[in-house]
Design a protein around this motif. Structure first.
Motif: not given
Lengths: 253, 378
Positions: A54, A83, A88, B251
């Motif tokens: 990630v 991304m 996540v 992220t």
């Protein structure tokens, strides 16, 4: 046809903290629509591998290729583009403690879309409802339980309808019923959104219930020693370490 | 009182066989015999091949006996003596089997062998180099984030900025008030004692006015803010690091540098000059209190003397310093927070380090600025 191409390709990846090599020589591919399980005993570098995938930690050697693009060889803007299609869920949820659940889920929407506040509120409500947290919009992360935090983290990860979802130990710390519900949720996400899911876990029940492909990391040899459908692995693998793991140590060595 | 301390005796019922008689009460709290005692009994030129136990006189046991037996078993393995656990109480034998079931992972135990002085110096020097590089990287990243600000391309929440401004502005007023009035008082008292000897007590106004405007106002405000806000920044960002919140931001493609660090830096840069100005005036008020109450200077005379002594530019020099101090405090606090490790103690270290770094930077840069002002003649 992009469907035939692997979505994520890991090529000869070596992970290290300073001089300490965690894993070396990792090679595997994650196909579109897979539920890919990263498994292995505690402390073998599963979460570290996730951090490499990630974009949180640069590999010591090797490549992580997203859709034909080498992630770590790209510039910052390209990395950001990649991304944006990724959500996540961190081990503890990693919610922003200064924001309410609704604000947490709304954050990526506010950053990346031009939706009006009212529309964002609606989407946030739907996402929270999907993970069974309708009505908790105005709660702060410190006011809810660990399992709820994890589910709220999932709602945030799904906020932008990402193509790829990463889960770091989703069922750790959840009761069996919640863990099962989370597994179901993951399966539904794959079916309804067409998402690809990468799960770090060592929960056998989850692995067999949802996994369609996998990689098995072995801390002793510091590399991957098996891969493929977990159920097929259980049926066919001859490696003692893999068998011991998949059978809870009942077939020891 | 019967003697029920832990004790061992050994006997040799047959050639090559050693019987260890365990007796008394083996509890963690009391002192126990050591494995060495048995080692001495066996002696280096040993004919012992088997070792077994008799525990008839054992009155009680806990982990201390288990630890003793584990050590004894290791010792036997080393000496190639057969260890026969038959005579041990059943529960204890099971625990012993459990404790020795998984072989020790030899490469997991940390090497605590003593390093040579040279290699330690080398390691420290390399760490210093890395730390310097990290600091430069952070400052560079903060600077580029700052550059994105004018075009409105830096992304952070306006409400965050407002909150931080409130936190390091209005909320800091009470403590700044207290400290700067007291610093003004102290300056005036110290000066008064000396100046009274020459009958020049009116010059206390000069001393306090110039001292506060050029040095103490900015410095005291900065040190208060380093302890208050710099530490808070380090703790906030450090906790977010521990909680994986900063990873989550990254992220999501949101740069922590812009989203977290920039509003904090801006808030301090904007508020520090205001706090400094506020500290200047309150310090002068503190000095005036001393002048009026203990030196019998009339308020008007004190005011006029101050106005003559302190020029507008003197406040300007203090304000320039305060902006610099604001940047230094924010950089030190945010940098230590972002570099924080992933444990509770790391957050504490980050906070301590942030305050120490900020205060050192403040004093050093103040000295540099004073020399520069002096050289330029301003």
């Amino acid at each position: 046809m992009s469907f035939l191409k692997p979505l994520i390709e890991v090529v000869n990846l070596t992970m290290a903290y300073g001089d300490f090599v965690v894993m070396r020589g990792l090679n595997f591919t994650i196909q579109r629509g897979d539920i890919f399980v990263i498994m292995g005993g505690s402390g073998c570098g599963k979460s570290t591998l996730l951090r490499h995938l990630v974009g949180l930690k640069a590999p010591a050697r090797g490549q992580v290729v997203y859709d034909g693009v080498d992630f770590w060889g790209s510039d910052f803007a390209k990395q950001n583009d990649i991304m944006r299609n990724v959500g996540v869920l961190f081990q503890s949820g990693a919610l922003f403690s200064s924001l309410t659940l609704a604000q947490n889920v709304a954050l990526p929407l506010e950053e990346y879309t031009d939706l009006r506040p009212a529309q964002i509120r609606e989407i946030v409500a739907v996402k929270l409802a999907l993970v069974g947290l309708a009505g908790f919009e105005s709660y702060f992360p410190s006011e809810i339980s660990g399992g709820m935090r994890k589910r709220a983290g999932l709602a945030r990860a799904m906020a932008l309808d990402p193509q790829i979802l990463f889960f770091d130990e989703p069922s750790a710390g959840l009761d069996p019923v919640s863990a099962h519900r989370l597994d179901d949720l993951i399966l539904q996400l794959r079916e309804s959104l067409g998402a690809t899911v990468v799960v770090v876990t060592h929960e056998l029940a989850s692995i067999f219930a949802i996994g369609s492909n996998s990689v098995f990391l072995d801390p002793q040899s510091r590399t991957m020693i098996a891969g493929g459908d977990p159920n097929a692995l259980l049926a066919a693998s001859r490696d003692a370490r893999v068998r011991a793991f998949l059978t809870r140590g009942e077939e020891d060595g | 009182m019967p003697d029920n301390r832990a004790q061992i005796e050994v006997s040799r019922p047959a050639q090559g066989v050693l019987c260890v008689h365990l007796g008394g009460c083996w509890r963690v709290a009391a002192s126990q015999p050591s494995v060495e005692a048995i080692g001495r009994q066996i002696g280096p030129p040993s004919d012992i091949k088997t070792l077994f136990f008799d525990s008839h006189r054992l009155e009680g046991w806990d982990s201390s006996l288990l630890a003793f037996l584990v050590n004894l078993k290791k010792f036997c393995t080393r000496m190639q003596i057969q260890f026969d656990p038959g005579g041990i109480p059943e529960g204890l034998a099971k625990l012993l089997a459990l404790a020795t079931a998984v072989p020790e992972k030899t490469d997991a135990r940390r090497q605590d062998a003593r390093e040579s002085v040279l290699s330690r110096v080398g390691v420290r020097a390399l760490a210093f180099k890395t730390a310097g590089f990290e600091t430069l990287t952070f400052i560079g990243a903060a600077f580029t984030a700052m550059l994105r600000l004018p075009g409105g391309r830096a992304r952070f929440r306006q409400t965050d900025l407002a909150l931080h401004i409130q936190e390091c502005g209005v909320r800091a007023l009470p403590i700044v008030t207290l400290i700067s009035v007291l610093v003004g008082l102290i300056l005036a008292f110290v000066g008064a004692v000396q100046l009274q000897m020459f009958g020049a007590q009116i010059y206390v106004a000069n001393l306090v006015g110039l001292g506060m405007a050029r040095e103490m106002g900015a410095m005291m405000a900065a040190i208060i803010m380093a302890g208050r806000t710099g530490a808070a920044y380090a703790a906030q960002l450090g906790t977010m690091q521990v909680n994986e919140e900063i990873d989550a931001l990254e992220t999501m493609g949101i740069a922590p540098m812009e989203y977290l660090v920039l509003p904090r830096m801006l808030a301090l840069m904007l508020m520090m000059p205001l706090l400094c100005l506020y500290a200047n005036f309150l310090g002068i008020v503190g000095g005036a209190l001393v002048g009026i109450v203990t030196l019998d200077i009339s308020p008007l005379a004190y005011f006029n003397q101050t106005r003559e002594a302190v020029e507008l530019w003197d406040f300007g020099t203090g304000l320039i310093k305060s902006v610099l101090f604001g940047i230094l405090i924010a950089v030190a606090g945010c940098m230590r927070g972002m570099q924080c490790g992933r444990s509770a103690s790391a957050v504490g270290d980050a906070t301590t380090s942030a305050v120490v770094t900020a205060i050192v930077l403040i004093i050093v840069s103040d000295a540099v600025m004073t020399v520069v002002y002096n050289t330029l003649g301003i």
